[in-house]
Design a protein around this motif. Structure first.
Motif, short mmCIF file in Angstrom:
data_model
loop_
_atom_site.label_atom_id
_atom_site.label_comp_id
_atom_site.label_asym_id
_atom_site.label_seq_id
_atom_site.Cartn_x
_atom_site.Cartn_y
_atom_site.Cartn_z
N VAL A 3 0.85 -1.19 0.00
CA VAL A 3 0.00 0.00 0.00
C VAL A 3 0.89 1.25 0.00
O VAL A 3 1.90 1.31 0.69
N LEU A 4 0.47 2.24 -0.82
CA LEU A 4 1.21 3.51 -0.90
C LEU A 4 0.24 4.65 -0.64
O LEU A 4 -0.94 4.57 -1.01
N LEU A 5 0.75 5.71 0.00
CA LEU A 5 -0.09 6.88 0.22
C LEU A 5 0.61 8.12 -0.32
O LEU A 5 1.77 8.38 0.03
N ASP A 6 -0.06 8.84 -1.20
CA ASP A 6 0.50 10.05 -1.78
C ASP A 6 0.18 11.23 -0.85
O ASP A 6 -0.95 11.72 -0.82
N SER A 7 1.20 11.66 -0.11
CA SER A 7 0.94 12.69 0.91
C SER A 7 0.59 14.04 0.27
O SER A 7 0.01 14.90 0.94
N HIS A 8 0.91 14.23 -1.02
CA HIS A 8 0.52 15.48 -1.67
C HIS A 8 -0.99 15.51 -1.95
O HIS A 8 -1.58 16.57 -2.06
N ARG A 9 -1.57 14.34 -2.07
CA ARG A 9 -3.01 14.28 -2.33
C ARG A 9 -3.84 14.25 -1.05
O ARG A 9 -4.97 14.72 -1.03
N CYS A 10 -3.29 13.69 0.03
CA CYS A 10 -4.06 13.53 1.28
C CYS A 10 -4.53 14.89 1.79
O CYS A 10 -3.76 15.83 1.87
N ARG A 50 -8.15 -2.28 1.34
CA ARG A 50 -8.90 -2.11 0.08
C ARG A 50 -10.06 -1.14 0.26
O ARG A 50 -10.33 -0.30 -0.61
N LYS A 51 -10.75 -1.24 1.39
CA LYS A 51 -11.87 -0.32 1.64
C LYS A 51 -11.37 1.11 1.81
O LYS A 51 -11.99 2.07 1.32
N ALA A 52 -10.24 1.25 2.51
CA ALA A 52 -9.66 2.58 2.68
C ALA A 52 -9.35 3.19 1.32
O ALA A 52 -9.62 4.37 1.08
N CYS A 53 -8.80 2.38 0.43
CA CYS A 53 -8.45 2.83 -0.91
C CYS A 53 -9.70 3.26 -1.68
O CYS A 53 -9.75 4.33 -2.28
N ALA A 54 -10.74 2.44 -1.61
CA ALA A 54 -11.98 2.72 -2.37
C ALA A 54 -12.72 3.94 -1.83
O ALA A 54 -13.44 4.61 -2.56
N ASN A 55 -12.55 4.23 -0.55
CA ASN A 55 -13.31 5.31 0.08
C ASN A 55 -12.54 6.62 0.20
O ASN A 55 -13.08 7.61 0.68
N CYS A 56 -11.26 6.63 -0.18
CA CYS A 56 -10.48 7.86 -0.05
C CYS A 56 -10.96 8.88 -1.09
O CYS A 56 -10.83 8.65 -2.29
N ILE A 61 -4.60 6.87 -1.95
CA ILE A 61 -4.09 5.55 -1.58
C ILE A 61 -4.04 4.66 -2.81
O ILE A 61 -5.02 4.58 -3.57
N SER A 62 -2.90 4.00 -3.03
CA SER A 62 -2.87 3.02 -4.11
C SER A 62 -2.36 1.69 -3.60
O SER A 62 -1.61 1.62 -2.62
N ILE A 63 -2.79 0.66 -4.29
CA ILE A 63 -2.47 -0.71 -3.88
C ILE A 63 -1.70 -1.37 -5.02
O ILE A 63 -2.08 -1.24 -6.18
N ILE A 64 -0.61 -2.03 -4.67
CA ILE A 64 0.12 -2.81 -5.68
C ILE A 64 -0.04 -4.28 -5.31
O ILE A 64 0.40 -4.71 -4.24
N GLU A 65 -0.73 -5.00 -6.18
CA GLU A 65 -0.98 -6.42 -5.90
C GLU A 65 0.28 -7.22 -6.17
O GLU A 65 1.08 -6.84 -7.03
N ASP A 66 0.43 -8.31 -5.45
CA ASP A 66 1.61 -9.17 -5.65
C ASP A 66 1.56 -9.82 -7.03
O ASP A 66 0.49 -10.12 -7.53
#
Lengths: 66, 390
Positions: A3-10, A50-56, A61-66
């Motif tokens: 999981v990655l969080l772009d602090s410029h967007r938050c 995943r819910k956090a990502c969908a609701n941001c 928030i982005s998710i990189i799947e394995d």
């Protein structure tokens, strides 16, 4: 999964705190970042992340799947 | 029957226009997602979720000046919402620490205690108006304490809020009078805080934070303080009351949802988001275009006003399955009720907690309730008559 969080967007909506409080941590102004050591998401935390990502609202928030 | 063109030309999101607003939004989304209204001096309006998010996040193209409110609710710029970056962040940082998840955790108990008392009193008393008895009372008590507005003044607040926010499109003179009264009230209150002639001083209230704040080493000017207080007053009281009232209005008609939430209170936070999405207390906010731009093929000129219809974006079928349906267990709910970008509602997290805790306590104490007067509207903070077995 990572999981990655772009602090410029938050903007501090804190929706991620509602869904994955173990994964995200907040500074004194209420802006979020991924808690140290939590970038690799454990399977038990994945549904919440995943819910956090969908609701941001800011798509910070982005998710990189394995 | 009005033509689509007529509906577009007269597009409004206040007063009686709200009676059928969701049908209006649907027609606009389908026929003119970038529409042009002649109301309030003329404005473009956006009804698609994606467009609204984009504008909210594009501070280079859009300004909030002269004001975010359409029509205005003040004849001065309100701090912080009517300021652009970078000043905006200087102002927001003063109060941001009060509304972090850490800070909110400490407010849980006081909010719950107030909600519990109000719910019990409402259930036991002979009154049936859940707006006065609960929806407005909870934020009035909790937020006023947090802000440091003295208790003896609270009875004056509802009428001021009504006149400023709800009468302004009907009776601007009356709205202006209320605005002046609120400004005079805060002028006096700031003086009392400065002179420490008030019990609330030095207790970590919003008033204290504002009075102690420094931007680049300078305290806020008198006008800045007044403006910030005025905005806190409007933002902290009305919107939360609307959200609680709208939730009860909906649950009074959806008994299945009411039962589910009683049996499984863990669903209440999700239900609250769904109410915020579908019955949003802030239906729209405005911007001013800073440079010529194009949205969905429509040219927008520098200086044009652009209204973001949050209420329409929140029911956009491109984003939500069955967008018009209030589904209390909707999982993915990336809505616009608190706006987005740098102007995200400063108190959003507090508003959410007041709504969730309010509903939890209300449902614990008040038995199954139904609408007592179906003519009462879904919107605003007017009376909400509930029937239930005493």
């Amino acid at each position: 999964m990572k999981v990655l969080l772009d602090s410029h967007r938050c903007q501090g909506h804190a929706r991620c705190a509602a869904f994955a409080p173990e994964t995200f941590v907040f500074d004194d102004d209420g802006f979020s970042r991924v808690r140290e050591g939590m970038e690799d998401v454990k399977p038990e935390n994945a549904p919440g992340v995943r819910k956090a990502c969908a609701n941001c609202p800011e798509l910070a928030i982005s998710i990189i799947e394995d | 029957m009005k033509s689509i063109k007529d509906i577009e030309r007269t597009m409004d999101f206040h007063g009686e226009a709200l009676d059928n607003i969701f049908e209006t939004y649907r027609l606009m989304r389908e026929n003119c997602p970038v529409g042009r209204s002649e109301k309030y001096g003329g404005f473009w309006f956006l009804s698609k979720s994606e467009d609204i998010f984009k504008v909210e996040q594009d501070a280079d193209t859009y300004s909030v000046k002269p004001t975010m409110l359409v029509p205005p609710v003040a004849d001065f710029p309100m701090i912080p919402i009517d300021t652009d970056l970078p000043e905006l962040m200087d102002y927001r940082r003063i109060l941001l620490p009060l509304f972090t998840p850490q800070a909110l955790a400490k407010m849980e108990k006081p909010v719950r205690d107030i909600a519990q008392d109000l719910a019990r009193e409402f259930a036991d008393s002979g009154t049936t108006d859940a707006t006065a008895g609960f929806a407005r009372a909870l934020p009035t008590i909790f937020f006023s304490r947090l802000a440091g507005f003295p208790e003896k003044d609270w009875p004056k607040f509802d009428a001021w809020v009504d006149d400023i926010l709800y009468e302004r499109t009907l009776d601007p003179e009356r709205a202006k009078k209320a605005q002046d009264a609120v400004m005079a009230y805060f002028d006096d209150l700031i003086e009392k805080y400065r002179g420490r002639t008030i019990d609330e001083a030095d207790t970590g209230t919003i008033m204290d934070y504002l009075l102690e704040a420094k931007i680049k080493g300078e305290p806020l000017s008198r006008q800045e303080l007044l403006s910030y207080c005025y905005l806190m007053f409007l933002g902290g009281l009305d919107t939360t009351a609307w959200a609680i009232r709208a939730s009860l209005w909906h649950l009074a008609q959806d008994l299945d949802a009411q039962r589910k939430l009683r049996e499984n209170p863990d669903l209440i936070p999700m239900a609250a988001e769904e109410i915020l999405r579908t019955l949003s207390p802030v239906q729209a906010m405005g911007r001013t275009c800073k440079k010529d731009t194009v949205i969905r093929g429509q040219e927008i000129k520098a200086g044009d006003r652009v209204v973001l219809l949050f209420g329409a974006g929140n029911r956009d079928p491109d984003i939500y399955d069955e967008p018009e349906k209030i589904k209390i267990d909707r999982e993915d709910n990336r809505h616009l009720a608190f706006g987005a970008g740098h102007h995200r509602c400063l108190g959003s997290n507090l508003g959410r907690r007041e709504l969730v805790i309010g509903l939890e306590e209300f449902l614990k104490v008040v038995p199954e309730f139904t609408l007592g007067d179906p003519s009462e509207k879904w919107y605003g903070v007017g009376r909400l008559t509930l029937n239930f077995k005493k």
